[in-house]
Design a protein around this motif. Structure first.
Motif, short mmCIF file in Angstrom:
data_model
loop_
_atom_site.label_atom_id
_atom_site.label_comp_id
_atom_site.label_asym_id
_atom_site.label_seq_id
_atom_site.Cartn_x
_atom_site.Cartn_y
_atom_site.Cartn_z
N TRP A 181 -16.28 -10.81 -11.64
CA TRP A 181 -15.45 -10.87 -10.31
C TRP A 181 -16.14 -11.09 -8.89
N LYS A 192 -7.12 -6.85 -6.06
CA LYS A 192 -6.02 -6.83 -4.89
C LYS A 192 -6.00 -6.37 -3.83
N TYR A 237 -8.77 -5.83 -1.59
CA TYR A 237 -9.63 -7.52 -1.13
C TYR A 237 -9.53 -8.46 -0.94
N ASN A 238 -8.02 -8.82 -2.30
CA ASN A 238 -7.28 -10.31 -1.65
C ASN A 238 -6.97 -10.16 -0.54
N GLU A 239 -6.24 -9.05 0.34
CA GLU A 239 -5.23 -8.91 1.43
C GLU A 239 -6.48 -8.93 1.87
N ASP A 278 -8.52 -10.09 2.22
CA ASP A 278 -8.96 -12.43 2.38
C ASP A 278 -10.84 -11.88 2.60
#
Length: 246
Positions: free
Chosen positions: A102, A122, A124-126, A128
């Motif tokens: 990833w 998820k 990590y994406n939140e 940023d």
């Protein structure tokens, strides 16, 4: 007991010594530094010592040898590819590999182990975050040790270190002093190597190996500094016990 070592020739990238597993073997290799986890293996926890003794007592000594008993002690996980039982360490290696994929911007979703890491990604994406480098080997000549950092990423404009622990959590996070000390000393090395004017923050990511539920433990700066001191105190004792370097 086997240990991990890295070849750390000054001015060159550290190299993991896969075939060197004992202190006696390491003494034959120039610039062989023990890993952070090897140093921390000398750390004893009274509760864990009692637990291990009880578990080993319950293993029939006539049914397996010592190495097999130790595998039984630390348990097995269900392989998400085959459904068979595999060593916990093998499960962790495969899950770590998917996190590395990833971070390297590879396609995620087709591998059976992706279900275990999906919640981490998820979050990590939140947050940023921007991955900087994964599975980064770093060493320190003054500490005479080396280690591999699971992920160095940029968070809010600054570097932060992340380490994954795949464990049977049973509904709650499990983090330990060793987790802190491992990341703390590596953050000091990263600060020095990249000439940063700040000590990078550190976070242990604990992932339930059954459900994929995860918890992010961001250690306070106070605990981080304490972890650096604790590691260095333990390092001095461990290197003498290993009878290498210093």
């Amino acid at each position: 007991m086997s240990y991990h070592f890295y070849k750390c020739i000054p001015g060159e990238r550290p190299e993991f010594l896969a075939d060197v597993k004992t202190a006696a073997e390491a003494r034959k290799v120039e610039f062989a530094y023990p890993s952070v986890t090897t140093i921390l293996s000398f750390f004893t926890n009274p509760f864990m010592d009692k637990w291990k003794s009880e578990k080993l007592f319950n293993i029939d000594p006539t049914s397996c040898d010592f190495d097999e008993a130790m595998v039984g002690l630390y348990g097995y996980r269900t392989c998400l590819e085959t459904g068979e039982k595999i060593k916990s360490s093998d499960f962790g290696t495969r899950a770590h590999a998917r996190m590395e994929a990833w971070a390297n911007d590879e396609e995620i979703g087709d591998d059976p182990y992706d279900s275990i890491i999906s919640e981490v990604i998820k979050k990590y994406n939140e947050m940023d975050i921007v991955p900087h480098v994964s599975e980064y080997i770093i060493s320190c000549d003054s500490d005479q040790c080396a280690g591999t950092i699971d992920l160095i990423a940029t968070v809010d404009g600054k570097l932060e270190l992340f380490d994954y622990k795949f464990r049977e959590c049973k509904g709650k996070s499990k983090t330990y002093n060793k987790d802190l000390e491992q990341l703390a000393i590596e953050s000091q090395w990263v600060q020095n190597k990249f000439n940063l004017d700040y000590l990078p923050a550190i976070t242990t990511v604990c992932v339930d190996s059954t459900t994929g539920k995860c918890w992010f433990k961001k250690w306070s700066k106070k605990m981080q500094l304490k972890g650096i001191k604790s590691f260095r105190a333990l390092r001095y004792m461990a290197l003498h016990k290993l009878d290498i370097l210093i």
